[in-house]
Design an enzyme around this catalytic site. Structure first.
Site, PDB file in Angstrom:
ATOM      1  N   LEU A  93     -11.203  -5.582 -29.643  1.00 39.08           N
ATOM      2  CA  LEU A  93     -11.287  -6.858 -30.362  1.00 39.08           C
ATOM      3  C   LEU A  93     -11.616  -6.692 -31.834  1.00 39.08           C
ATOM      4  O   LEU A  93     -11.493  -7.636 -32.610  1.00 39.08           O
ATOM      5  CB  LEU A  93     -12.340  -7.750 -29.694  1.00 39.08           C
ATOM      6  CG  LEU A  93     -11.871  -8.353 -28.376  1.00 39.08           C
ATOM      7  CD1 LEU A  93     -13.057  -8.743 -27.514  1.00 39.08           C
ATOM      8  CD2 LEU A  93     -10.985  -9.567 -28.622  1.00 39.08           C
ATOM      9  N   ASN A 119     -15.566 -12.923 -23.196  1.00 37.97           N
ATOM     10  CA  ASN A 119     -16.898 -12.426 -22.814  1.00 37.97           C
ATOM     11  C   ASN A 119     -17.400 -11.253 -23.656  1.00 37.97           C
ATOM     12  O   ASN A 119     -18.604 -11.110 -23.868  1.00 37.97           O
ATOM     13  CB  ASN A 119     -16.835 -12.014 -21.332  1.00 37.97           C
ATOM     14  CG  ASN A 119     -18.003 -11.144 -20.924  1.00 37.97           C
ATOM     15  OD1 ASN A 119     -19.089 -11.624 -20.622  1.00 37.97           O
ATOM     16  ND2 ASN A 119     -17.786  -9.821 -20.921  1.00 37.97           N
ATOM     17  N   TYR A 196     -27.299  -8.641 -45.615  1.00 35.96           N
ATOM     18  CA  TYR A 196     -26.968  -8.568 -44.184  1.00 35.96           C
ATOM     19  C   TYR A 196     -28.227  -8.518 -43.322  1.00 35.96           C
ATOM     20  O   TYR A 196     -29.163  -7.771 -43.609  1.00 35.96           O
ATOM     21  CB  TYR A 196     -26.128  -7.313 -43.922  1.00 35.96           C
ATOM     22  CG  TYR A 196     -25.745  -7.112 -42.468  1.00 35.96           C
ATOM     23  CD1 TYR A 196     -24.767  -7.895 -41.866  1.00 35.96           C
ATOM     24  CD2 TYR A 196     -26.374  -6.124 -41.689  1.00 35.96           C
ATOM     25  CE1 TYR A 196     -24.408  -7.710 -40.537  1.00 35.96           C
ATOM     26  CE2 TYR A 196     -26.021  -5.925 -40.361  1.00 35.96           C
ATOM     27  CZ  TYR A 196     -25.037  -6.726 -39.790  1.00 35.96           C
ATOM     28  OH  TYR A 196     -24.684  -6.531 -38.471  1.00 35.96           O
TER      29      TYR A 196
HETATM   30  N1  LIG Z   1     -27.166  -9.817 -21.914  1.00 33.63           N
HETATM   31  C1  LIG Z   1     -27.719 -10.903 -22.465  1.00 33.63           C
HETATM   32  O1  LIG Z   1     -28.961 -11.114 -22.400  1.00 33.63           O
HETATM   33  C2  LIG Z   1     -26.870 -11.901 -23.189  1.00 33.63           C
HETATM   34  C3  LIG Z   1     -27.502 -13.054 -23.697  1.00 33.63           C
HETATM   35  C4  LIG Z   1     -26.735 -13.981 -24.384  1.00 33.63           C
HETATM   36  C5  LIG Z   1     -25.384 -13.782 -24.535  1.00 33.63           C
HETATM   37  N2  LIG Z   1     -24.783 -12.673 -24.024  1.00 33.63           N
HETATM   38  C6  LIG Z   1     -23.340 -12.495 -24.242  1.00 33.63           C
HETATM   39  O2  LIG Z   1     -22.723 -12.100 -23.030  1.00 33.63           O
HETATM   40  C7  LIG Z   1     -21.570 -11.322 -23.297  1.00 33.63           C
HETATM   41  C8  LIG Z   1     -21.537 -10.100 -22.397  1.00 33.63           C
HETATM   42  O3  LIG Z   1     -22.626  -9.273 -22.726  1.00 33.63           O
HETATM   43  P1  LIG Z   1     -23.312  -8.242 -21.714  1.00 33.63           P
HETATM   44  O4  LIG Z   1     -24.748  -8.539 -21.720  1.00 33.63           O
HETATM   45  O5  LIG Z   1     -22.582  -8.192 -20.439  1.00 33.63           O
HETATM   46  O6  LIG Z   1     -23.139  -6.889 -22.538  1.00 33.63           O
HETATM   47  P2  LIG Z   1     -22.341  -5.528 -22.213  1.00 33.63           P
HETATM   48  O7  LIG Z   1     -22.676  -5.045 -20.867  1.00 33.63           O
HETATM   49  O8  LIG Z   1     -22.582  -4.647 -23.376  1.00 33.63           O
HETATM   50  O9  LIG Z   1     -20.845  -6.023 -22.183  1.00 33.63           O
HETATM   51  C9  LIG Z   1     -20.128  -6.294 -23.346  1.00 33.63           C
HETATM   52  C10 LIG Z   1     -18.726  -5.797 -23.167  1.00 33.63           C
HETATM   53  O10 LIG Z   1     -18.006  -6.064 -24.363  1.00 33.63           O
HETATM   54  C11 LIG Z   1     -17.233  -4.922 -24.650  1.00 33.63           C
HETATM   55  N3  LIG Z   1     -16.871  -4.788 -26.059  1.00 33.63           N
HETATM   56  C12 LIG Z   1     -17.694  -4.586 -27.107  1.00 33.63           C
HETATM   57  N4  LIG Z   1     -16.970  -4.441 -28.235  1.00 33.63           N
HETATM   58  C13 LIG Z   1     -15.669  -4.562 -27.882  1.00 33.63           C
HETATM   59  C14 LIG Z   1     -14.449  -4.493 -28.580  1.00 33.63           C
HETATM   60  N5  LIG Z   1     -14.405  -4.243 -29.900  1.00 33.63           N
HETATM   61  N6  LIG Z   1     -13.302  -4.670 -27.915  1.00 33.63           N
HETATM   62  C15 LIG Z   1     -13.313  -4.897 -26.588  1.00 33.63           C
HETATM   63  N7  LIG Z   1     -14.433  -4.953 -25.848  1.00 33.63           N
HETATM   64  C16 LIG Z   1     -15.598  -4.790 -26.491  1.00 33.63           C
HETATM   65  C17 LIG Z   1     -18.114  -3.762 -24.224  1.00 33.63           C
HETATM   66  O11 LIG Z   1     -17.336  -2.590 -24.118  1.00 33.63           O
HETATM   67  P3  LIG Z   1     -17.964  -1.128 -24.425  1.00 33.63           P
HETATM   68  O12 LIG Z   1     -18.665  -0.756 -23.174  1.00 33.63           O
HETATM   69  O13 LIG Z   1     -16.768  -0.329 -24.740  1.00 33.63           O
HETATM   70  O14 LIG Z   1     -18.911  -1.298 -25.580  1.00 33.63           O
HETATM   71  C18 LIG Z   1     -18.662  -4.293 -22.909  1.00 33.63           C
HETATM   72  O15 LIG Z   1     -17.779  -4.040 -21.844  1.00 33.63           O
HETATM   73  C19 LIG Z   1     -21.604 -10.999 -24.797  1.00 33.63           C
HETATM   74  O16 LIG Z   1     -20.695 -11.844 -25.479  1.00 33.63           O
HETATM   75  C20 LIG Z   1     -23.030 -11.350 -25.206  1.00 33.63           C
HETATM   76  O17 LIG Z   1     -23.124 -11.755 -26.558  1.00 33.63           O
HETATM   77  C21 LIG Z   1     -25.496 -11.721 -23.346  1.00 33.63           C
END
Ligand SMILES: NC(=O)c1ccc[n+]([C@@H]2O[C@H](COP(=O)([O-])OP(=O)(O)OC[C@H]3O[C@@H](n4cnc5c(N)ncnc54)[C@H](OP(=O)(O)O)[C@@H]3O)[C@@H](O)[C@H]2O)c1
Length: 323
Positions: A93, A119, A196
């Site tokens: 992305l 996501n 930033y």
């Molecule tokens: N966990 C929380 O407490 C929390 C709270 C609020 C919101 N969220 C939101 O929930 C969503 C999922 O997060 P998660 O907690 O499940 O985190 P996660 O386990 O790190 O999952 C995020 C996924 O996004 C992928 N990703 C990152 N950069 C990317 C790119 N450039 N192109 C394609 N894929 C990419 C990652 O791939 P890689 O493994 O290759 O990095 C990973 O598979 C996110 O949008 C996050 O902001 C999470």
């Protein structure tokens, strides 16, 4: 819904709450006729969402930048459920070229598309520019999903029209959308390194996720398109997302363990908004713990949402011209 229901798991008006899991909120739903595309479905909340949607018989396409992890995710899902329909496709992305190439490959499969789950995400990264020279959290969390969604819209509209089934777009936002730069989105300083803040840049990108869903929703209603667009905060879940702030998050969790969720609970709100019949026709809303909640006042600003739409289009155009 508030801190009391978050801690106790007490259900809200939807019948679900913070302790509901993705399996609970989709119990009894047959998604056989649905094709779902989920970004970042190879880990964390995305993987659990993909697993549960496949369990409900949807055809799930996992879009991931790490193909090894994506193939392993598919293996795990199919190991548990051998009738699961799961495919994986490469998508970065943070690269406009990768998004365009992904969409070409997806279109070549000639599949319908009912549900798009935006996501994937990154959080609290040190200052960095994407391949297209855009600040990395804004580029990945918002702009990549903005372009991906736009390139898939015709397919989604056609699917909704041909099948008569409501299409749904779900943007993963966060409660962190409340902590952003002054004015919400700093259009004139999107790449400014000297001011930033890794935390505010994350908040800005998560605010953009809500504004994007709201503007999509407004456009769909204006056009009379049978697609909804909503955004969610999944809760606080310890995942790889925390890799740039692992120590801080572990420390925070020591004092706030009672408000954290596990991954099956973390995937519940996404699955509820993506699949539940209660939400037929519900659009332009924000959900926490499977219940509609008001986002910040900035997130409800329609002018800001339109400005973000125009700004995002301009950024994509200028980045594409440079390539
Ligand atoms: N966990 C929380 O407490 C929390 C709270 C609020 C919101 N969220 C939101 O929930 C969503 C999922 O997060 P998660 O907690 O499940 O985190 P996660 O386990 O790190 O999952 C995020 C996924 O996004 C992928 N990703 C990152 N950069 C990317 C790119 N450039 N192109 C394609 N894929 C990419 C990652 O791939 P890689 O493994 O290759 O990095 C990973 O598979 C996110 O949008 C996050 O902001 C999470």
């Amino acid at each position: 819904m508030g801190i009391f229901s978050l801690i106790t798991g007490m259900p809200g008006s939807s019948g679900f709450g913070s302790s509901s899991t993705a399996e609970d909120v989709t119990h009894g739903i047959d998604a056989t006729n649905l094709t779902v595309l989920i970004t970042g479905g190879a880990s964390g909340i995305g993987l659990e969402t993909a697993r549960v949607l496949a369990l409900r018989r949807a055809h799930v396409i996992i879009a991931a930048r790490n193909m090894k992890a994506a193939n392993e995710a598919k293996r795990l899902i199919v190991e548990d459920n051998e009738t699961a329909r799961v495919d994986v496709l490469k998508l970065d992305l943070a690269s406009i070229a990768s998004i365009r190439s992904f969409v070409d490959k997806f279109n070549a499969l000639d599949l319908p598309l009912n549900i798009l789950i935006n996501n994937a995400g990154i959080m609290f990264c040190p200052y960095q520019l994407s391949d297209d020279e855009i600040e990395i959290q804004f580029a990945t969390n918002h702009l990549g999903h903005f372009l991906l969604t736009n390139l898939l819209l015709e397919k989604m509209k056609k699917t909704a029209k041909d099948t008569g089934i409501e299409g749904r777009i779900v943007n993963l936002s966060s409660i962190a959308h409340q902590y952003t730069y002054k004015g919400g989105i700093r259009f004139d300083k999107i790449n400014d390194e000297s001011s930033y803040s890794d935390k505010k840049a994350y908040g800005q990108s998560k605010l953009a996720n809500i504004l994007h869903a709201n503007e999509l929703s407004r456009r769909f209603q204006e056009e009379g398109v049978n697609i909804t667009a909503n955004s969610v905060h999944p809760g606080l879940i310890m995942t790889n997302l925390m890799k740039h702030s692992a120590l801080l998050m572990r420390f925070l969790k020591l004092f706030s363990f009672f408000i954290w969720k596990d991954v099956p609970q973390g995937a519940a709100t996404t699955c509820y908004v993506a699949l539940h019949p209660n939400l037929k026709g519900v659009t332009g809303k924000y959900f926490i713990d499977c219940n509609e909640m008001p986002p910040s006042s900035v997130a409800k600003d329609q002018t800001l949402a339109r400005n973000l739409w125009d700004f995002s289009n301009k950024l994509v155009r200028s980045a594409s011209n440079k390539a």
